[in-house]
Design an enzyme around this catalytic site. Sequence first.
Site, PDB file in Angstrom:
ATOM      1  CB  THR A  95      -0.732  -0.479   1.158  1.00 49.13           C
ATOM      2  OG1 THR A  95      -1.453  -0.899   1.302  1.00 49.13           O
ATOM      3  CG2 THR A  95      -1.784   1.287   1.314  1.00 49.13           C
ATOM      4  CB  VAL A  97       3.464   6.477   1.341  1.00 52.27           C
ATOM      5  CG1 VAL A  97       3.397   7.863   1.780  1.00 52.27           C
ATOM      6  CG2 VAL A  97       4.000   6.010   2.756  1.00 52.27           C
ATOM      7  CB  ILE A 131       4.594   0.821   4.393  1.00 47.70           C
ATOM      8  CG1 ILE A 131       3.473   0.341   5.337  1.00 47.70           C
ATOM      9  CG2 ILE A 131       5.049   2.857   3.190  1.00 47.70           C
ATOM     10  CD1 ILE A 131       2.722   1.157   4.774  1.00 47.70           C
ATOM     11  CE  LYS A 132       4.354   0.466  -5.841  1.00 45.37           C
ATOM     12  NZ  LYS A 132       3.006  -0.543  -6.370  1.00 45.37           N
ATOM     13  CG  LEU A 133       7.813   4.859   2.048  1.00 49.38           C
ATOM     14  CD1 LEU A 133       8.600   4.371   3.040  1.00 49.38           C
ATOM     15  CD2 LEU A 133       7.114   6.192   1.775  1.00 49.38           C
TER      16      LEU A 133
END
Length: 321
Positions: A95, A97, A131-133
């Site tokens: 998911t 950011v 967590i995708k950045l």
Amino acid sequence: MTSKLDQLREITTVVADTGDIEAVARLKPVDCTTNPSIVLKALGTPMFADAIKEAVAWGKKQGGNPDAVSSAVADRLAISVGAALVKLVPGRVSTEVDADLSFDTEASLAKARSIIAAYKDRGIDQDRILIKLASTWEGIRAAEVLQKEGIDCNLTLLFSKAQAIACADAKVFLISPFVGRILDWYKKSTGKDYTAEEDPGVISVREIYNYYKANDIKTIVMGASFRSAGEIEALAGCDRLTISPNLLDELAKDEGKLERKLSPEGRKPDPKVSVDEKTFRWMMNEDAMATEKLAEGIRAFAKDLGTLRTMVQKELQLAAA
């Protein structure tokens, strides 16, 4: 005969790059990746009509700035898509950011922690989520902190070895080096067509994979952004590959032989280096393709996030009428 998809699964972890629930149920990937574009598309299907109603009803009860409320509702909807996918895969769901936080480490940290908290509220542990950045300097620094907190990260929009080195320095869990978007840039720049073996995106991922394996770097390499099955086949053996449903279907129908192209045993010496901020920024400055595609990717994700928030605002206004 065994399909190329099944052959690929024997040597590479196959991930679905989609929010299409029916496709995920049918294709049975290990993980799923999402982004604002994928979330927006998923929310346009009847399957998420109830989730939209629930999120809007929740939003109506929140006080404060309307923009903040619409942003919170959009976040809630992204979590709804992710939560639906978690039920279908044994592994993890990525998911993202907000793209408009790509140059703000502290805000990215706050958003990432709130995403993990929102999943926990739904009974989903953080070890099911990535967590995708964006692979900006600031995004990589946020990932470094999150990793120390036990929150695993997926660094996306990665187009260069400089970004890959910085991610390795930060000990991030996983990187998503892009293939097809690199090819797009070179085709537009040179006017040439490329075979899969000549494909600049394929060559980039192979170089990054070799660098990681040569230096015993534990960060997972997950090739992403494919334009053809040929690109996927050229990276067979990569740690993970995240693939759209149409290309997964194409591989599932092809019963030809799949040759392994990448393996840790095939690594070649490539001395380990580290990059500080000024070196990273200079290396990116010298790489026109990586600089342009990173900026373009952030803009595109920010645009789709804006579209999602606008949709939410309209739904909130209708609910208030």
